[in-house]
Design a protein around this motif. Sequence first.
Motif, mmCIF file in Angstrom:
data_model
loop_
_atom_site.group_PDB
_atom_site.id
_atom_site.type_symbol
_atom_site.label_atom_id
_atom_site.label_comp_id
_atom_site.label_asym_id
_atom_site.label_seq_id
_atom_site.Cartn_x
_atom_site.Cartn_y
_atom_site.Cartn_z
ATOM 1 N N ILE A 146 4.982 4.349 -7.664
ATOM 2 C CA ILE A 146 5.589 5.439 -6.897
ATOM 3 C C ILE A 146 5.991 6.577 -7.831
ATOM 4 N N ILE A 147 6.653 6.247 -8.926
ATOM 5 C CA ILE A 147 7.077 7.263 -9.895
ATOM 6 C C ILE A 147 5.859 7.983 -10.465
ATOM 7 N N ASP A 148 4.827 7.223 -10.831
ATOM 8 C CA ASP A 148 3.605 7.821 -11.390
ATOM 9 C C ASP A 148 2.914 8.748 -10.394
ATOM 10 N N SER A 149 3.065 8.469 -9.097
ATOM 11 C CA SER A 149 2.410 9.304 -8.078
ATOM 12 C C SER A 149 3.079 10.666 -7.939
ATOM 13 N N GLY A 150 4.332 10.766 -8.400
ATOM 14 C CA GLY A 150 5.073 12.014 -8.247
ATOM 15 C C GLY A 150 5.566 12.250 -6.828
ATOM 16 N N GLN A 151 5.441 11.251 -5.981
ATOM 17 C CA GLN A 151 5.844 11.362 -4.580
ATOM 18 C C GLN A 151 7.261 10.845 -4.390
ATOM 19 N N VAL B 267 0.856 -1.182 0.000
ATOM 20 C CA VAL B 267 0.000 0.000 0.000
ATOM 21 C C VAL B 267 0.894 1.235 0.000
ATOM 22 N N LEU B 268 0.720 2.079 -1.012
ATOM 23 C CA LEU B 268 1.411 3.355 -1.090
ATOM 24 C C LEU B 268 0.472 4.424 -0.542
ATOM 25 N N ILE B 269 0.912 5.136 0.495
ATOM 26 C CA ILE B 269 0.097 6.181 1.108
ATOM 27 C C ILE B 269 0.707 7.514 0.694
ATOM 28 N N ALA B 270 0.025 8.240 -0.160
ATOM 29 C CA ALA B 270 0.570 9.467 -0.720
ATOM 30 C C ALA B 270 0.034 10.692 -0.005
ATOM 31 N N GLY B 271 0.949 11.545 0.391
ATOM 32 C CA GLY B 271 0.601 12.829 0.982
ATOM 33 C C GLY B 271 0.903 13.930 -0.020
ATOM 34 N N GLU B 272 1.304 15.072 0.498
ATOM 35 C CA GLU B 272 1.583 16.208 -0.373
ATOM 36 C C GLU B 272 2.872 16.000 -1.179
#
Length: 100
Positions: A48-53, A21-26
Motif C-alpha cells: 500500500i505504501i509503495d503504491s502511493g495510494q 487484492v489492492l485495487i489502486a485508482g488515482e
Amino acid sequence: MSALTQNVHAAGDTGLNKSSVLIAGEREAPLVDGQFTLAEQHRVLGDIIDSGQELTTVVVTTADPDYCPKEAMLERCPDLGLLVLLDLGTRVAIGVMARG
C-alpha cells in the motif's frame, strides 16, 4: 480518469494461504480481504505504501474474522472503513438469531 490497477498479495503456507487484492485508482486504494498473520499484514501495508495510494476501505468477502484487518493495518490507517460482504448462510443465521 485513470485506469484501475490491481496488486494481488498471496501469502504462503505460513500466512494460511490467504490472498489480498489492492485495487489502486488515482488517489485511493480499497483492499479486498486482509491478512491473518502480522508478517503478512506488514507485507500488504508495504504494498500500500509503495503504491502511493491512501487505503480507505477494506472489503471483507467472508464472515471469517481471519480476513478482517488487524492491528497493524488499523494502527496505520485509523480512519479505515470496513465493508463486510456476508454469505447467504451467515445472513440467514444472523436473521434467525435476531428473531430469537
